[in-house]
Write a protein that holds these residues in place. Sequence first.
Motif, PDB file in Angstrom:
ATOM      1  N   PRO A   1      -2.394  -1.267 -13.333  1.00  0.00           N
ATOM      2  CA  PRO A   1      -2.533  -2.524 -14.069  1.00  0.00           C
ATOM      3  C   PRO A   1      -3.307  -3.602 -13.304  1.00  0.00           C
ATOM      4  CG  PRO A   1      -0.306  -1.696 -14.236  1.00  0.00           C
ATOM      5  CD  PRO A   1      -1.018  -0.849 -13.211  1.00  0.00           C
ATOM      6  N   GLY A   2      -4.307  -4.172 -13.959  1.00  0.00           N
ATOM      7  CA  GLY A   2      -5.088  -5.251 -13.375  1.00  0.00           C
ATOM      8  C   GLY A   2      -6.179  -4.822 -12.413  1.00  0.00           C
ATOM      9  N   ALA A   3      -6.304  -3.527 -12.148  1.00  0.00           N
ATOM     10  CA  ALA A   3      -7.311  -3.055 -11.189  1.00  0.00           C
ATOM     11  C   ALA A   3      -8.695  -3.026 -11.831  1.00  0.00           C
ATOM     12  CB  ALA A   3      -6.955  -1.663 -10.683  1.00  0.00           C
TER      13      ALA A   3
ATOM     14  N   GLY B   1       0.819  -1.209   0.000  1.00  0.00           N
ATOM     15  CA  GLY B   1       0.000   0.000   0.000  1.00  0.00           C
ATOM     16  C   GLY B   1       0.853   1.259   0.000  1.00  0.00           C
ATOM     17  N   LYS B   2       1.874   1.271   0.836  1.00  0.00           N
ATOM     18  CA  LYS B   2       2.758   2.445   0.892  1.00  0.00           C
ATOM     19  C   LYS B   2       3.543   2.598  -0.404  1.00  0.00           C
ATOM     20  CE  LYS B   2       3.197   2.884   5.831  1.00  0.00           C
ATOM     21  NZ  LYS B   2       4.068   2.869   7.010  1.00  0.00           N
ATOM     22  N   ARG B   3       3.995   1.485  -0.953  1.00  0.00           N
ATOM     23  CA  ARG B   3       4.743   1.546  -2.219  1.00  0.00           C
ATOM     24  C   ARG B   3       3.842   2.049  -3.342  1.00  0.00           C
ATOM     25  NH1 ARG B   3       8.338   3.143  -4.902  1.00  0.00           N
ATOM     26  NH2 ARG B   3       9.268   1.886  -6.506  1.00  0.00           N
ATOM     27  N   ALA B   4       2.606   1.538  -3.386  1.00  0.00           N
ATOM     28  CA  ALA B   4       1.653   2.008  -4.402  1.00  0.00           C
ATOM     29  C   ALA B   4       1.363   3.491  -4.209  1.00  0.00           C
ATOM     30  CB  ALA B   4       0.366   1.193  -4.338  1.00  0.00           C
ATOM     31  N   ALA B   5       1.251   3.935  -2.965  1.00  0.00           N
ATOM     32  CA  ALA B   5       1.004   5.356  -2.693  1.00  0.00           C
ATOM     33  C   ALA B   5       2.141   6.218  -3.233  1.00  0.00           C
ATOM     34  CB  ALA B   5       0.821   5.581  -1.191  1.00  0.00           C
TER      35      ALA B   5
ATOM     36  N   ALA C   1      -5.754  -9.594   3.157  1.00  0.00           N
ATOM     37  CA  ALA C   1      -5.046 -10.014   1.947  1.00  0.00           C
ATOM     38  C   ALA C   1      -6.044 -10.424   0.866  1.00  0.00           C
ATOM     39  CB  ALA C   1      -4.108 -11.171   2.260  1.00  0.00           C
ATOM     40  N   THR C   2      -5.785  -9.976  -0.351  1.00  0.00           N
ATOM     41  CA  THR C   2      -6.609 -10.318  -1.496  1.00  0.00           C
ATOM     42  C   THR C   2      -5.712 -10.420  -2.719  1.00  0.00           C
ATOM     43  OG1 THR C   2      -8.508  -9.657  -2.846  1.00  0.00           O
ATOM     44  CG2 THR C   2      -7.158  -7.883  -1.939  1.00  0.00           C
ATOM     45  N   SER C   3      -6.108 -11.248  -3.661  1.00  0.00           N
ATOM     46  CA  SER C   3      -5.291 -11.375  -4.870  1.00  0.00           C
ATOM     47  C   SER C   3      -5.623 -10.309  -5.900  1.00  0.00           C
ATOM     48  CB  SER C   3      -5.474 -12.763  -5.488  1.00  0.00           C
ATOM     49  OG  SER C   3      -6.829 -12.965  -5.824  1.00  0.00           O
ATOM     50  N   SER C   4      -6.808  -9.714  -5.802  1.00  0.00           N
ATOM     51  CA  SER C   4      -7.210  -8.727  -6.810  1.00  0.00           C
ATOM     52  C   SER C   4      -7.063  -7.302  -6.285  1.00  0.00           C
ATOM     53  CB  SER C   4      -8.652  -8.976  -7.249  1.00  0.00           C
ATOM     54  OG  SER C   4      -9.530  -8.876  -6.152  1.00  0.00           O
ATOM     55  N   THR C   5      -6.725  -6.405  -7.197  1.00  0.00           N
ATOM     56  CA  THR C   5      -6.614  -4.981  -6.881  1.00  0.00           C
ATOM     57  C   THR C   5      -7.914  -4.311  -7.281  1.00  0.00           C
ATOM     58  OG1 THR C   5      -4.224  -5.002  -7.181  1.00  0.00           O
ATOM     59  CG2 THR C   5      -5.319  -2.869  -7.389  1.00  0.00           C
ATOM     60  N   THR C   6      -8.497  -3.567  -6.350  1.00  0.00           N
ATOM     61  CA  THR C   6      -9.819  -2.978  -6.561  1.00  0.00           C
ATOM     62  C   THR C   6      -9.807  -1.505  -6.215  1.00  0.00           C
ATOM     63  OG1 THR C   6     -10.794  -5.104  -5.908  1.00  0.00           O
ATOM     64  CG2 THR C   6     -12.264  -3.204  -5.958  1.00  0.00           C
ATOM     65  N   VAL C   7     -10.480  -0.716  -7.051  1.00  0.00           N
ATOM     66  CA  VAL C   7     -10.711   0.696  -6.770  1.00  0.00           C
ATOM     67  C   VAL C   7     -12.157   0.809  -6.309  1.00  0.00           C
ATOM     68  CG1 VAL C   7     -10.759   3.019  -7.699  1.00  0.00           C
ATOM     69  CG2 VAL C   7      -9.059   1.395  -8.545  1.00  0.00           C
ATOM     70  N   ARG C   8     -12.362   1.115  -5.047  1.00  0.00           N
ATOM     71  CA  ARG C   8     -13.709   1.267  -4.488  1.00  0.00           C
ATOM     72  C   ARG C   8     -14.043   2.749  -4.419  1.00  0.00           C
ATOM     73  NH1 ARG C   8     -12.830  -2.989   0.358  1.00  0.00           N
ATOM     74  NH2 ARG C   8     -12.756  -4.850  -0.942  1.00  0.00           N
ATOM     75  N   TYR C   9     -15.289   3.061  -4.747  1.00  0.00           N
ATOM     76  CA  TYR C   9     -15.640   4.472  -4.813  1.00  0.00           C
ATOM     77  C   TYR C   9     -17.114   4.714  -4.486  1.00  0.00           C
ATOM     78  CZ  TYR C   9     -17.639   3.246  -9.351  1.00  0.00           C
ATOM     79  OH  TYR C   9     -18.391   2.684 -10.352  1.00  0.00           O
ATOM     80  N   PRO C  10     -17.419   5.911  -3.937  1.00  0.00           N
ATOM     81  CA  PRO C  10     -18.816   6.311  -3.746  1.00  0.00           C
ATOM     82  C   PRO C  10     -19.390   6.772  -5.087  1.00  0.00           C
ATOM     83  CG  PRO C  10     -17.353   8.011  -2.919  1.00  0.00           C
ATOM     84  CD  PRO C  10     -16.493   6.874  -3.371  1.00  0.00           C
TER      85      PRO C  10
ATOM     86  N   LEU D   1      -0.277  -7.031  -7.591  1.00  0.00           N
ATOM     87  CA  LEU D   1       0.062  -5.723  -8.144  1.00  0.00           C
ATOM     88  C   LEU D   1       1.536  -5.407  -7.972  1.00  0.00           C
ATOM     89  CD1 LEU D   1      -0.813  -3.012  -9.428  1.00  0.00           C
ATOM     90  CD2 LEU D   1      -1.112  -2.152  -7.103  1.00  0.00           C
ATOM     91  N   ASP D   2       2.178  -5.037  -9.049  1.00  0.00           N
ATOM     92  CA  ASP D   2       3.542  -4.520  -9.005  1.00  0.00           C
ATOM     93  C   ASP D   2       3.418  -3.003  -9.014  1.00  0.00           C
ATOM     94  OD1 ASP D   2       6.121  -3.654  -9.358  1.00  0.00           O
ATOM     95  OD2 ASP D   2       6.463  -4.774 -11.213  1.00  0.00           O
ATOM     96  N   PRO D   3       3.605  -2.343  -7.855  1.00  0.00           N
ATOM     97  CA  PRO D   3       3.412  -0.894  -7.785  1.00  0.00           C
ATOM     98  C   PRO D   3       4.226  -0.098  -8.805  1.00  0.00           C
ATOM     99  CG  PRO D   3       3.581  -1.781  -5.587  1.00  0.00           C
ATOM    100  CD  PRO D   3       3.934  -2.897  -6.551  1.00  0.00           C
ATOM    101  N   GLU D   4       5.352  -0.646  -9.235  1.00  0.00           N
ATOM    102  CA  GLU D   4       6.186   0.079 -10.197  1.00  0.00           C
ATOM    103  C   GLU D   4       5.554   0.157 -11.573  1.00  0.00           C
ATOM    104  OE1 GLU D   4      10.216  -1.222 -10.126  1.00  0.00           O
ATOM    105  OE2 GLU D   4      10.391  -0.864  -7.977  1.00  0.00           O
ATOM    106  N   ARG D   5       4.488  -0.605 -11.805  1.00  0.00           N
ATOM    107  CA  ARG D   5       3.798  -0.552 -13.095  1.00  0.00           C
ATOM    108  C   ARG D   5       2.682   0.492 -13.115  1.00  0.00           C
ATOM    109  NH1 ARG D   5       1.577  -5.765 -14.780  1.00  0.00           N
ATOM    110  NH2 ARG D   5       1.323  -4.687 -16.746  1.00  0.00           N
ATOM    111  N   ILE D   6       2.418   1.144 -11.973  1.00  0.00           N
ATOM    112  CA  ILE D   6       1.424   2.211 -11.940  1.00  0.00           C
ATOM    113  C   ILE D   6       1.958   3.355 -12.790  1.00  0.00           C
ATOM    114  CG2 ILE D   6       0.332   3.960 -10.473  1.00  0.00           C
ATOM    115  CD1 ILE D   6       0.358   1.836  -8.227  1.00  0.00           C
ATOM    116  N   ARG D   7       1.065   3.918 -13.622  1.00  0.00           N
ATOM    117  CA  ARG D   7       1.524   4.994 -14.505  1.00  0.00           C
ATOM    118  C   ARG D   7       0.640   6.204 -14.383  1.00  0.00           C
ATOM    119  NH1 ARG D   7      -2.203   3.755 -18.199  1.00  0.00           N
ATOM    120  NH2 ARG D   7      -2.583   1.628 -18.712  1.00  0.00           N
TER     121      ARG D   7
END
Length: 88
Positions: A59-61, A13-17, A35-44, A82-88
């Motif tokens: 990637p993969g979210a 989480g900190k690395r992704a941040a 712990a979960t295998s999937s990356t999810t963006v939750r939103y109102p 999730l590999d945080p280094e792939r966030i663009r």
Amino acid sequence: MVVGRASIRWSPGKRAAEELRGAGFTVIGTGNAEATSSTTVRYPADLEQQAELLASRTPGARSQRDEEAAPGPVTLVVGTGLDPERIR
């Protein structure tokens, strides 16, 4: 808000941040989640556009509307794959 399963040595989480900040996103905090295998963006309901943007840059979210969420931030739940280094 970015959350992920943390260990003593590594916090995804900190690395992704860090990567999100570097990509121009505003991160208001980090935390821990189950712990979960999937990356999810939750939103109102009122932040669908912002959630879709974040999901497209992570990637993969997948995005998931949270019907019970009070107006507030979009939350990225970081999955184990999730590999945080792939966030663009």
